[in-house]
Design a protein around this motif. Sequence first.
Motif, PDB file in Angstrom:
ATOM      1  N   GLY A 169      38.246  35.258  34.316  1.00  0.00           N
ATOM      2  CA  GLY A 169      37.667  34.698  33.035  1.00  0.00           C
ATOM      3  C   GLY A 169      38.035  35.377  32.110  1.00  0.00           C
ATOM      4  N   LEU A 170      38.139  36.882  32.210  1.00  0.00           N
ATOM      5  CA  LEU A 170      38.334  38.102  31.113  1.00  0.00           C
ATOM      6  C   LEU A 170      39.766  37.909  30.768  1.00  0.00           C
ATOM      7  CD1 LEU A 170      36.326  40.676  32.029  1.00  0.00           C
ATOM      8  CD2 LEU A 170      35.770  39.524  30.084  1.00  0.00           C
ATOM      9  N   VAL A 171      40.770  37.585  31.815  1.00  0.00           N
ATOM     10  CA  VAL A 171      42.226  37.529  32.000  1.00  0.00           C
ATOM     11  C   VAL A 171      42.381  36.218  30.774  1.00  0.00           C
ATOM     12  CG1 VAL A 171      44.185  36.798  32.778  1.00  0.00           C
ATOM     13  CG2 VAL A 171      42.697  38.532  33.904  1.00  0.00           C
ATOM     14  N   GLY A 172      41.858  35.202  31.076  1.00  0.00           N
ATOM     15  CA  GLY A 172      42.057  33.957  30.266  1.00  0.00           C
ATOM     16  C   GLY A 172      41.765  34.146  28.724  1.00  0.00           C
ATOM     17  N   ALA A 173      40.722  34.925  28.470  1.00  0.00           N
ATOM     18  CA  ALA A 173      40.213  35.265  27.318  1.00  0.00           C
ATOM     19  C   ALA A 173      40.889  36.328  26.546  1.00  0.00           C
ATOM     20  CB  ALA A 173      38.675  35.561  26.990  1.00  0.00           C
ATOM     21  N   ALA A 174      41.732  37.175  27.052  1.00  0.00           N
ATOM     22  CA  ALA A 174      42.405  38.426  26.635  1.00  0.00           C
ATOM     23  C   ALA A 174      42.866  37.924  25.134  1.00  0.00           C
ATOM     24  CB  ALA A 174      43.347  38.973  27.579  1.00  0.00           C
ATOM     25  N   PRO A 175      42.739  38.900  24.320  1.00  0.00           N
ATOM     26  CA  PRO A 175      43.345  38.591  22.867  1.00  0.00           C
ATOM     27  C   PRO A 175      44.640  39.168  22.816  1.00  0.00           C
ATOM     28  CG  PRO A 175      41.909  40.808  23.201  1.00  0.00           C
ATOM     29  CD  PRO A 175      41.724  40.161  24.511  1.00  0.00           C
ATOM     30  N   THR A 176      45.254  39.779  23.531  1.00  0.00           N
ATOM     31  CA  THR A 176      46.496  40.331  23.447  1.00  0.00           C
ATOM     32  C   THR A 176      47.455  40.279  24.667  1.00  0.00           C
ATOM     33  OG1 THR A 176      46.097  42.765  23.820  1.00  0.00           O
ATOM     34  CG2 THR A 176      45.992  42.041  21.615  1.00  0.00           C
TER      35      THR A 176
END
Length: 424
Positions: A169-176
């Motif tokens: 989930g964090l990978v998908g939401a990564a900002p950069t």
Amino acid sequence: MAALVALGGLLNWNSTVIREASRIGNYGKIIELARTHRRMTQAQLGEACGLSQSAISRLEKRGVGPYAMDVLLRVSQHLNIPAVLLGLADPAAQARIETENVERRQFLGAAAAVALSPALAVVTGPTDDAEQQANALRLATTSYRRLDGSTPSRELSEAVRSHLRLVQGLVGAAPTDAHRIRLAAVASEVASLNGWLAWDMGDHGSARSFYGAAIKAARAGANPLLAAYQAGSLAQFEAHAGNGVQALSLAKRARNLLEPGFPVVADAWLSSIEALGHAASGDQRSADRALTRSRAAIQTNVDGEPPPWPWVFTLDEAKVAGFRVTCGAKLGLSRWILDSAGPVLTTGHAKQRALLMLDIAAGHLSAGRIEAAFAIATQALDIGLQYRSGRIVERGRALRRSFTTSSAPKVVREFDERMHDVHL
């Protein structure tokens, strides 16, 4: 102590004494050196970390583990010991700390270099939230991986699967892009651990899916060495499952992912996995040649360099002997098994040791030593029942199926009784 102190009176974390203590897992020695260098008493350190003086004394004298990770974490933070030296973080994750605030192209180039860098790097601490997040997630993964050696996979599985969902989930939401690349590498590690746990539970379908996800995430993480490691892990799984052709195809793919200058451990490890693939296909000659290549590669590592991440173990001749034992079991060659049995039972990982014991039991059975075979197999099965390992139990069943007789000796009947307990 003087040899450990660098210019300015700072403790030299890359000294031979500290590197060797970290390599063998004698974390208490490192803690003692750091404490005495800072002129702290055991009582003072204990008070700072919420421990008694006697607890600190036992910690420093423990030698080669096991250690409570929460205690190590508290002590490392108070003494500013690099987490990697106490087995609390991945070496490459620590080394990547110095690649902050660079362009994406520079980061991609550093990622490959990090995998080949010395395992023990001086840590200065994370400089942004992205790296802190990746390090925290990797530390949790390392903790789960350590628990695997002493905890039933079924008790770990749900927690590790939840951990994977969090990271994905964090990978998908990564900002950069740089942030996404860091987290993708972590996701690859977590997916691979999920594959290992599923394999241990006998869930081969889930194991394949997780290993496939690990390969995909490693590619997204722009780390060819990690992708090669995950492809090799899937190849190893397929070889053990009896799918020799598929295992060899995956091992070839793993080799193709390696870039020039790849570490010795990669060559030796993949050669051993290729030996398993050949053995699963019934090709004794090719398996023997691959094992010979693996031993030769190990012998080129004359300096004894520690393995680079993602490898977390030292591939030595004892481990290659373990591969030979397993190949011998697949090929029905008792000589291969019994000649190499001596050094392979020193592994501290109970479940892996039990699997090797079952291979050795197969060697004794092939040689007509029924009593010895099932005495060893019963010990292995007891470990499998203790950890509720489906993989060990199924290997035990396969061994039992290979022995057919109208009147089973007492040791075989005792093995059957323990196997019956699996269903109770």
